[in-house]
Every structure is written in C-alpha cells, then in structure tokens.
Motif scaffolding. Structure first.
Motif, PDB file in Angstrom:
ATOM      1  N   LEU A 109       0.841  -1.193   0.000  1.00  9.95           N
ATOM      2  CA  LEU A 109       0.000   0.000   0.000  1.00  9.95           C
ATOM      3  C   LEU A 109       0.882   1.251   0.000  1.00  9.95           C
ATOM      4  O   LEU A 109       1.892   1.315   0.696  1.00  9.95           O
ATOM      5  N   MET A 110       0.487   2.219  -0.777  1.00 10.27           N
ATOM      6  CA  MET A 110       1.179   3.506  -0.795  1.00 10.27           C
ATOM      7  C   MET A 110       0.157   4.571  -0.379  1.00 10.27           C
ATOM      8  O   MET A 110      -1.044   4.396  -0.564  1.00 10.27           O
ATOM      9  N   ALA A 111       0.661   5.691   0.142  1.00  8.38           N
ATOM     10  CA  ALA A 111      -0.238   6.801   0.454  1.00  8.38           C
ATOM     11  C   ALA A 111      -0.704   7.422  -0.863  1.00  8.38           C
ATOM     12  O   ALA A 111       0.112   7.728  -1.733  1.00  8.38           O
ATOM     13  N   THR A 112      -2.019   7.588  -1.019  1.00 11.94           N
ATOM     14  CA  THR A 112      -2.519   8.208  -2.255  1.00 11.94           C
ATOM     15  C   THR A 112      -1.969   9.629  -2.384  1.00 11.94           C
ATOM     16  O   THR A 112      -1.530  10.032  -3.451  1.00 11.94           O
ATOM     17  N   HIS A 113      -2.012  10.387  -1.304  1.00 14.84           N
ATOM     18  CA  HIS A 113      -1.460  11.745  -1.340  1.00 14.84           C
ATOM     19  C   HIS A 113      -0.048  11.751  -0.740  1.00 14.84           C
ATOM     20  O   HIS A 113       0.924  11.786  -1.436  1.00 14.84           O
ATOM     21  N   HIS A 114       0.036  11.723   0.585  1.00 12.76           N
ATOM     22  CA  HIS A 114       1.330  11.571   1.255  1.00 12.76           C
ATOM     23  C   HIS A 114       1.092  11.038   2.648  1.00 12.76           C
ATOM     24  O   HIS A 114      -0.069  10.988   3.093  1.00 12.76           O
ATOM     25  N   PRO A 115       2.122  10.608   3.336  1.00 16.51           N
ATOM     26  CA  PRO A 115       1.894   9.873   4.589  1.00 16.51           C
ATOM     27  C   PRO A 115       1.337  10.721   5.726  1.00 16.51           C
ATOM     28  O   PRO A 115       1.061  10.192   6.799  1.00 16.51           O
ATOM     29  N   PHE A 116       1.157  12.028   5.521  1.00 21.88           N
ATOM     30  CA  PHE A 116       0.674  12.893   6.597  1.00 21.88           C
ATOM     31  C   PHE A 116      -0.825  13.153   6.505  1.00 21.88           C
ATOM     32  O   PHE A 116      -1.382  13.925   7.275  1.00 21.88           O
TER      33      PHE A 116
END
Lengths: 587, 587
Positions: free
Chosen positions: B443-450
């Motif tokens: 899984l990756m962050a769609t936007h960013h990890p924050f």
C-alpha cells in the motif's frame, strides 16, 4: 468549528458573549480555588479562568495543563477585576465552561518567551519552537508585510514579476556555484543562480520593459558573519532609463517602505556621495551617517613636523574626533588600542590626543611634537576642549582608512550613537569600474562584467582602466549596503571590449555568456537595474543584529540546517543513478 | 530621458504634442515619398511617419531600418487619415523629426508576430526573441497579475507568506529528489524540495496559523507531457480548521481569480463529488464537466444477455452516448476504434451502436444481441434517435473506466465541447487513503503519509486499510487537477500507525521524518492545507495547451534549457572541490 475568535481580539465590548478559543498554554497557575491559564496564539494572549466552585472537575483538568499544550476552550467573556494594561485583551478574561486538549506537549527545551533561556544551538535545533516566540514571529510577519508592500509598489509602477529558473547553467563566478547533477543527463550539472543577472538582462532584450522578482539566490562560499548559502533579492531591471531614473524610482520605493513600516519620512532627496568621497570621509563605501566623527587627514600637520618616525614614514595619517571623551582612562584607551591591533582590524598602533576640559593636552606622542603642533591638530580636527582625538597611520592610504572606519564604528557603538530606530540612507555613486586583485594579479569587475562605464571615461579604457568610473550605484542605510545596481552595457562591441580587459578569451566569453552576447545582436535596449538584499532590508527595518533572525529556517555558519540535519549522505542507489562517486580520499 | 510616452498610450487628444518614443521596429515600409514604421514596445504599437519632403536625409535613414532595430524617435502626434480601428493608438501617427538608432538587429530567426513562422525548437533556443511576441508576453503578464491577486487575497485573509528553504534534506520520495553536493560538507548533499510539505507543517506547529508561499518545487523524473523539472505551487496551510473551512476559503480565492481575470462568476457553491462517484460517472478523479456523455454501466443489460463472449466474460461494461453522431461513417468509427486501441489507451476493442435518425439500429454486435437487448441499451443509456453509443468492456473495472474516460474526452474534443472560454470547477473529496502499488507490492499513500484518515474509517485501518477514506480534496477545473490538499495528522501516535501501514520501520521513519515526528510532541494544532499548481492555473486561465507557454524560460522534455545549454559538464576543479567523480561506465 475550532474557534469563534482569536486570542488577540476580545475586548470589553464582547463581555457576556460565549466564545471558543484555541491556542497554546503560555502558563497555568492556581490561586485560591481558581486556575488561571494564559492562552496564546499568533494574534495575542487571552486569560482563561477555571473556577473550582463552578466545576471542580473542569478546574482540576485545567490545573494539569502543561506549558505548550494545544487546547480549545469555550466560555463566557467577562470583565477582569485586575486589568492588565500591557495586553490588548487585558480588560477581559474568559470564564471557561469547556476544555478540550487538542494535543499535549512534553516540556519544551527552552522557555517560549521573548527573553528565552535557550541558547542559539538548541533554538536552531528546535526552530519550530523558537518560531513560537513572539519576537521571532514578528520578524517574519514584518518580512511578509514588506514583500506585499514592495510587490504592490512595483506593480503600480508597471513592473512585472517574472519567475526565472532555479536550475540554470554555470557562470564565470562558477567557483561559487552550487551545482545539481541531472539524472536525465548523466555527467552534466545544472547550477543554482547566484543572481538572475543574465536572465533579467535577457528579459529586457525581450522588451519586458520593467521586470522584478523577489528571487532566491545561492552562493556556495565560506560563510562569513551574516551570510547564508541561500538568500533573497528584490531583483529589478528597467529599459530606456538612465541612472537618475533608476535612483529616483527605487528611492521612492524605499521612502514608501520606511513610511509604511516604520513611520519614518526619508528626506525628499537622498544624498548621493561618490565612492571617492565616501572613502576619504568615512573609509568605507557604505558609510554609517547616523553619527559624525568624520575622518580628518593630518598629513600636512603631522608628517615631518616632529620626530615620530611612524608618522614621518606614513603615506596616510588620519584622525577622528570623539566628542567629550578626553576623560577616557588609561584602561579605556588600552582597550581601544587593543581593538585596533586585533588581526581583523590590523592597525599597528593607535595615537591619542586628549584635549582636556581644563585646556591642557595629553597625548601618546607628547615627546615627539611641540604643543604648537598639537594645537594645530586641534584646530584642523575642529576639536573642542573635552574631546578625544584618535589617529591612525599607515603606508597604504585605503587600508588605513578601512582601519580608521572600523575604529569610528567602534567608537560610535561605545557612545551609543548607532541608534537602531534612526535611519540614515544615501546613494554611493561613481564606483571604480575595475578593482585590482592581488590574488589573481589582474583587474576584476567591481560589480560584474556587464556594468556600463561612465561614457566620459570610455577614452581611458585602454590606457588607464583603473581610472574608469562605473555607472553603478549602491543604496546604503546605517552603514549597510542594502542594494546595488548599475547601467548595463547594451552594445555587443563594448561588451566584448570589457571581456577583453577582464582577461576573457573570446572562446571563454562565448562559452560562458554566448547566449547573452548573441542576444545583444537583436536590438538590445539601453537598460539598468538594481537588487536589494531582502534579508538585510528586513533586518534593518526590524533592528536585528543578524539576517538569520528574519529567516524562517536559516542555516548555521557551516551551511547546515541543524533541525533538518541537512546536508547529509544519500543512498548509493541515488549516486548510482546520477553516475557519481564520492571520493573523500583528498580529505 | 529616453521617452516621454510608451507606444501604447497616445490618443487623438494628444495631437500636436511633441513626444519621444522608444521601442522596436515591427516593420518599415516605403509608400510614395514616405516611410512608415510600426514601433512596438510592451505597451503597444504606434505608427511613425517619415516624410521625404520634410527631411529627405531622415527619411532615407528611416527607410534603412530593419526589423527589430531598437530606436528612439522624437516627433509630433498627428491625426491619421486612414485610421486603424484594431489598434488603441490607431487614430494617430507620429510625424518624426529625429531618429536615433539605439541598437541594430541582425535578421531574427523567425518573425516576431503572434502567428510566427518559427518552430518550437528554434523559438526555445531564441526564447528571448520568442518572448517579444505579444501572445507570449501576455501569458507572463497574466501570471504576474494572478500572483498579485492571489497574494493580496491571502494577505486579506490573514495568511503570512513565509519563504522556506530550497536547500533541504532528502525525503522518502527521495528517488525523485534533485540533490546538491555541499563543498563545505564533502560527501554530503542537500535536496531540493518536491514541495514545502513538512516545512509548512512545522510552521503550523510554530503557531503561524495561516501560511502561504508561492514556492518553487523540483522533481527529477522523466518528463511526461506538460511536466517541468521545476514548477511553482501556491502552497497554503491553516491551523484550527476542518475540511469545509479550507474548501470554502480556497473556493473563494478561485472565485475571486476567475472574476478578476476572466470576468467569470463561479457558482455560489461548487459541486463536491466523491472520488468513487467521479470514477463511476467519468472514470477519472478529475472529470471534465464542460460536457456530458456520462458513463452508463451496462453489465445488467449486456452481460449474459447475448452470445458476445467478450461482454459475457467482462467485469465491467460501460458506454457513453455521443449525441447526434449516429451518422458517423465506417472510416470515422475505425478512427475511434484505432484511437482506443493505441497503447496509451489500451482498450482491446470498441463496440458501437448507431441509433439512427430513422429509428433503425446498426451496431458492431448485431449478430450477438436481439433487437430487444439493443433497445434496452438505448433506454438505459437515455439515447435518442440519431445518437451513437460507444461501449468498452474489460476485466478490471477501474482500468476500463480510465479507457472510457479517454474515449469520452476524445469525443468531447471531436465535437468541440471542450470550450477554453468555459470553466467548470468542482471539488473531488473522499479519496482512498491508500492505493495498492503493483510495482512495490504494498500500500502507498494516495497523497502523502501525513494525510488524515476520515475519523469514521479509523476502525478499518487495521483490517481493511484499502477501504479507508482520506480527508483529502482536489480542486478540478475543466478536467485538470489544479489544486489538492488534505487535513493532516497532528497526533504522533496516529502518524506512527500510518508509517507502520506504509511499511516504514520505526528507524526509517525517524531517519526521514524525525524532526516532524518530534515536533508533534510539542502541542501540534489540528491543521490542513492545499497547494495549487500555479503553472496549471495560469494555463487554464489563459487557455493554453501547455504550461510551458506561461513559463519565461521553460525546459524541454529532456529537462534541458536549450537557450542556456544547461545542464552541462563542469570543470574538473569544481568536481575536485566537491570530492566527486563522474562515472559514466554504466551507460
């Protein structure tokens, strides 16, 4: 909704309203069945009151709030019994009804107050906490306010802000370029701009007429006091103008800023001083005019008129008259002597003459000079009884003047004459076009190779280039060079001649500036420009000692961001992709 | 004084005045004893007249002026006999008395006109001449105008512009970082920011409350169509706000811009569409709402209702109804089929159904379906007689929808429905928090990890992270993602959990984001933000095909500035100082 109001806006007229505030706990204290909390946000501080008799559970929770907890509070605005005239919100308090801890805080490493207990290093590491201190935040607010004023002023004068690229090619001062390897073009590098100089000249050739940009610039050099590897310029360029047009326009901009930001009216017309005059009178091309103590040359009075061999062999003897300081003690005079003999100043010694209040004279050269000579010094210097005259000499006039300048500024500091709330601005003009580099053993451009020679001096270019004056100007305030610029050469033949004098081969000139030299062939307009150092301008306006104090995330003297821990090593994978190898063997 | 007026300002009311203009020769032509010159500057064009009978020498000199000569002319404003209604200055001409050639021009490599004869490559090499074309200059003027409007709007809303550093540390998406070797710290590298994301979050922790910056960002990646290695964001962040606060504020900013720049009134409240709905109806998270042709799912109608095995095995069947196109020829339909089968689109085939104007039906699947089924398609699609229905199917619903989206946009183009003077804006909300990466098998962050998960979905984080919605929002206009942002996590425990789901070890998370994770421990406020792509925003406002057209000095698809010839190799001396070696052996 997280809040109905900020912590800076509630007044007596709001009494009775139910409000919600959010912010940080500046401090919490218990007092006789009540807990008082000072709640802080960017806009101010408001006092919250938690009453044990109202809600003992709520009050107990409030009493456990630590410094820098981020909380949300709902309550009723109430008139304070003991008002605080120092706070805009000091007439009221909030009788709290609800408390919501949004986020706890561990104990901060230093106090979040203007007079913090944190040293430089710890504050830089926790810069995000340092920025909570109102004094630091206000500097950045001022910076924002100034850039808004500058942009709207220049916009009203038909300037267009154009973004020029950050990834450009390397320039002749390339030794100080930061370079950026390109993954798409292995073995090749971009450079970061030391300034957008050539690009803004291209924009003039493009007919943009009036350009500006608040631009990031970069220089990879050993960081002297108060330099940063990245800094910000208010970069401007205009076409179809002469020196007076540029000076008038930017003098008006400065006038507007001083008025809007500090309520200070600059004179209707700023003084313009030639570089030679500034060197002669103040030993500096950025004289601090907030105080006097101008240099008086004493060659005629002191060289050969006594037996002091230091003066008799000097090429320059100059003094400053320090008003009312004839009563300096031996110890004070020794301190000043030590000061000028520090390696950073470099003088060999200091001569003093006390013209005492009682009319007597006491000097460090009494045995070499007759009272008549010393009286002549008094007259020449315009000294009064009670004044102290300090004299330096040396075998290089300009070097000695620079030493005397340092002494003058030191005495200005000691006498409290360099008032941060006083602003003395002037233009320095008629800079020499070239300066001799002892290191490179050749003439270098004082500003840069695109600077226009004074047309009157063009006949001197071949035989006496060192006498040629530049069409260049610096804006100086309180002894700091805030801005500088010049008319540019717009004739490709004259530009080629300049490169020749500067020792560029045609090949090297073309390799480095070919795009600009070519551009000059397509109808280049006469143009001129100027750049202000934004960091310095803000620092002066805010009365700061260092430009770091108006930069959100500055780097230290080693070019490091200690908060981000940058620069740092990178993955081998990244190096491989760039087809680079780190080779530290030379260390 | 180089000029009394610009080339755009003189009118009939100025007749009789003696004026001085300066600018470039757009063209010069002789006509019966007179020479007419069109003089151009940034502000306009003014016609000069040199009369042989007045001053034959002057007229002869004028007749020799070449295109793009830079000249200064003094003369008298005169009413024209044959007025030019297309020019603001078309009522007057200048009867020239003096002519001063400021700078000659060799013949430019292409014509300096809106409809130039220069190709892309030559115009990029001579970008300084390309920028003389009014259409290019106007794009940059618009960009300036927009940044002034944006800054003053945000200033009025209490935002502070804070400059964050360009030389920072490397980030987790580090693979796409540009890096900068440090001479003072050999073997170590800065990185250029892909965005000021973490720094603006630190500013919120610092209590800045409302921050913005028009910020340069950098990404070293293969340049797809219309990407640049350096680009500009309108970067914003706010504290103590929820999603609606952010959306309202920036919707108002967009409304202000559209009104001021284009005179367009956006609706009082923009539509908000969930990501799932956008994918279902338009196959895109940036739907172009300037035209219809919404997707209609046809699984119930076409799967298992006939003998067409492609549909019977499909996981998704969907169609669009192209109004009035039932009369498309075989050739036109073949073109469209070829279009969807291009590798960039990737469909295996296209099914069409023509509902002819005469009530007959003709389709590419006639032999597989009964007329009743096709009538059911007509009903489901809401097609009318005369419409063309185009259908795609596939074994992956979202991939097929993306193909159908490309087809829909193509048909919109063919039908001229994507009008550059029409603006349809909306917000896309409820993005999935994570997306599965086939490449990384995680899984990756769609936007960013924050990015903050939707609080309602937090219970799903452990078991069904793929179902968790993000508190994220994109601003979409005319099928282009102009801006996007999210609520941020402000709780360090939740942040750690996110890093865990994303497969960061604690060590790696601390190494890369330690400064931010630590900062969260000191009372982090709830905060949220958004960034607009300035280049894209300007392009849409100006109706441009490429963001390059609103960038003064853009780079090409290989990341090269062909005018500056950057990047390039650098001196061995510079490499040595950086203690780097170029190693091209892997090429």
């Amino acid at each position: 909704m997280y809040r109905s109001n900020t912590c800076g806006e509630l007044r007596l007229s709001d009494c009775g309203k139910t409000v919600t505030l959010a912010g940080w706990v500046q401090r919490a204290r218990k007092m006789g069945g009540m807990t008082f909390v000072d709640l802080r946000d960017r806009y101010g501080i408001t006092q919250l009151v938690f009453n044990d008799s109202d809600d003992s559970d709520l009050c107990a929770r409030a009493s456990k709030l630590g410094r820098e907890y981020c909380v949300q509070v709902t309550g009723v605005v109430n008139e304070r019994e003991s008002k605080n005239a120092n706070l805009p919100t000091g007439d009221i308090e909030i009788i709290a009804k609800e408390l919501n801890v949004l986020s706890e805080s561990v104990t901060p490493p230093f106090t979040i107050e203007d007079n913090t207990d944190g040293g430089d290093d710890i504050r830089m590491k926790y810069r995000y906490l340092d920025l909570r201190r109102p004094t630091v935040r206000k500097n950045l607010e001022l910076r924002h306010r100034m850039t808004i004023l500058i942009r709207n002023f220049l916009d009203s004068q038909n300037f267009i802000e154009v973004e020029t690229p950050i990834l450009i090619g390397s320039t002749p001062e390339g030794a100080r370029d930061f370079v950026v390897p390109s993954r798409m073009n292995p073995g090749q590098f971009y450079a970061l701009p030391q300034s957008p100089q050539t690009l803004k000249q291209l924009l003039m050739i493009s007919g943009f007429d009036r350009y500006f940009q608040i631009a990031k610039c970069f220089r990879d050099e050993d960081l002297r006091a108060d330099r940063q590897p990245e800094f910000t310029q208010i970069d401007c360029e205009m076409s179809f103008v002469d020196q007076d047009d540029v000076i008038n326009l930017f003098e008006n901009m400065a006038r507007h800023l001083f008025k809007e930001v500090r309520g200070v009216e600059l004179p209707a017309k700023l003084q313009q001083m030639t570089w030679h005059e500034a060197m002669r009178r103040f030993g500096s091309d950025k004289p601090d005019l907030r105080f006097g103590m101008e240099f008086v040359e004493l060659m005629d009075v002191l060289k050969g008129t006594g037996t002091f061999s230091v003066f008799n062999e000097a090429e320059y003897i100059g003094g400053i008259c320090v008003p009312g300081c004839a009563d300096y003690t031996r110890k004070q005079l020794d301190q000043i002597t030590d000061f000028v003999k520090r390696p950073q100043v470099g003088a060999k010694g200091l001569v003093y003459i006390k013209f005492n209040a009682d009319g007597t004279v006491k000097s460090s050269v009494d045995k070499f000079y007759t009272p008549e000579v010393l009286a002549k010094v008094k007259e020449t210097m315009g000294a009064k009884d009670g004044d102290l005259v300090l004299i330096l000499s040396g075998d290089n006039a300009n070097k000695t003047r620079v030493q005397l300048c340092t002494l003058r500024l030191e005495m200005g500091d000691r006498l409290g004459l360099r008032d941060k709330n006083k602003f003395e601005c002037l233009w320095i003009v008629d800079f020499p076009l070239f300066e001799w580099s002892d290191e490179e053993q050749r003439l270098m451009a004082t500003h840069h190779p695109f600077t226009m020679p004074n047309p009157d001096d063009i006949p001197l270019l071949d035989e006496h280039p060192e006498q040629v004056r530049a069409k260049a100007y610096d804006f100086v305030c309180n002894g700091i060079e805030v801005g500088g610029g010049s008319l540019r050469i717009h004739d490709s033949k004259l530009q080629e001649k300049m490169f020749g004098i500067l020792g560029f081969t045609e090949e090297r000139a073309m390799a480095q500036f070919g795009f600009l030299i070519n551009a000059f062939k397509y109808g280049a307009p006469p143009h001129a420009g100027l750049a202000f150092g934004l960091d310095r301008f803000v620092s002066i306006m805010a009365g700061l000692d260092s430009i770091r104090d108006c930069i959100a995330f500055p780097k230290n003297n080693s070019g490091r961001d200690v908060m981000l821990d940058a620069p740092s090593t990178i993955d081998q994978k990244q190096l491989d992709e760039l087809q680079l190898k780190v080779d530290l063997t030379e260390e």
